[in-house]
Write an enzyme that holds these catalytic residues in place. Structure first.
Site, PDB file in Angstrom:
ATOM      1  N   SER A 136       0.802  -1.228   0.000  1.00  0.00           N
ATOM      2  CA  SER A 136       0.000   0.000   0.000  1.00  0.00           C
ATOM      3  C   SER A 136       0.832   1.275   0.000  1.00  0.00           C
ATOM      4  CB  SER A 136      -0.944   0.009   1.210  1.00  0.00           C
ATOM      5  OG  SER A 136      -0.203   0.018   2.421  1.00  0.00           O
ATOM      6  N   HIS A 148       1.100   3.750   6.948  1.00  0.00           N
ATOM      7  CA  HIS A 148       0.490   4.717   6.037  1.00  0.00           C
ATOM      8  C   HIS A 148       0.987   6.125   6.342  1.00  0.00           C
ATOM      9  CE1 HIS A 148      -3.233   2.199   4.611  1.00  0.00           C
ATOM     10  NE2 HIS A 148      -2.078   1.778   4.109  1.00  0.00           N
ATOM     11  N   ASP A 152      -7.921   6.084   4.484  1.00  0.00           N
ATOM     12  CA  ASP A 152      -8.330   5.026   5.410  1.00  0.00           C
ATOM     13  C   ASP A 152      -9.710   5.309   5.992  1.00  0.00           C
ATOM     14  OD1 ASP A 152      -5.995   3.559   5.022  1.00  0.00           O
ATOM     15  OD2 ASP A 152      -4.913   4.673   6.572  1.00  0.00           O
TER      16      ASP A 152
END
Length: 252
Positions: free
Chosen positions: A77, A131, A155
């Site tokens: 990701s 992230h 998110d």
């Protein structure tokens, strides 16, 4: 009193074979650790080796100011900045100083957090999430909004500061693949147990065999060794003469 008129031999000849003191095999054996003692020492050393890894981890915790100084990336990701299989080093940072970013700018800090059980996170993974911060707010504590660089959307919900494990400070590529493959296959714990058992068995086997070979070697040479040198059976006999006629009689 000693009778000085007593006649003593003019010449007294003594014949004796002078040999060096034989090698004390029992004494040497008593100084050597027994096989059981060697095995115990080996096991203790293995325990210390494993304890050393925990000590290193503890030192990293203190040095980097975080309870989780290392984490393995298990998804893509954050590509191309961070790849799956990378080993990340985290550092603690004051939540107020964590850099904010935007959804497109990619200038915010990359944080690692645990989203399990958080309100609004219906699909939180079991592994820590890596992230980037795209927004933050303060409401009786700092909250962060995040997004993966490679993900199309942000998110699910905000992340409180209490769930942040650290800010990414460095990485080692590919090394985390070992952990990923072993964990996904369920072989991590069994493999550690098997490797530890084989290591202990190998050390014990070497100690026992070495002790047996040493004992056999000593048995074969025990009758021929005197301080490590071979004694010939036909060794010359020394004759030592003592002339008592030249002794001072006053000593008697």
């Amino acid at each position: 009193m000693i009778n000085l008129d007593h006649k003593t031999p003019d010449l007294f000849v003594m014949e004796e074979k002078y040999l060096k003191k034989p090698f004390n095999k029992k004494r040497l054996k008593s100084r050597e650790p027994s096989p059981k003692r060697k095995i115990i020492i080996a096991i203790v050393l293995i325990i210390f080796a494993f304890s050393g890894s925990f000590l290193i981890y503890f030192i990293l915790q203190v040095a980097l100011d975080t309870k989780t100084p290392m984490v393995v990336v298990v998804s893509g990701s954050m590509e191309p900045k961070i790849y799956k299989g990378d080993l990340l080093f985290l550092k603690g940072k004051d939540p107020a100083k964590i850099k904010n970013g935007t959804i497109d700018g990619k200038e915010g800090d990359i944080i690692v957090f645990d989203a399990r059980g958080l309100p609004g996170w219906t699909h939180a993974p079991s592994e820590p999430i890596v992230h980037r911060v795209i927004s933050k707010k303060y409401d009786n504590g700092w909250f962060f909004f995040t997004k993966g660089d490679a993900n199309p959307t942000h998110d699910e919900d905000w992340v409180p500061e209490s769930r942040i494990l650290g800010v990414v400070g460095g990485r080692i590529p590919y090394i985390g693949w070992v952990k990923i493959l072993l964990t996904d296959s369920g072989l991590l714990i069994p493999l550690l147990v098997i490797v530890s058992a084989l290591l202990i068995i190998s050390i014990i086997w070497d100690i026992v065999k070495k002790d047996e070979n040493s004992e056999k070697s000593k048995t074969k040479r025990s009758d021929q060794l005197v301080y490590g040198k071979k004694i010939e059976q036909d060794e010359d006999v020394e004759e030592i003469e003592f002339d008592f006629t030249k002794q001072d009689k006053s000593k008697f």
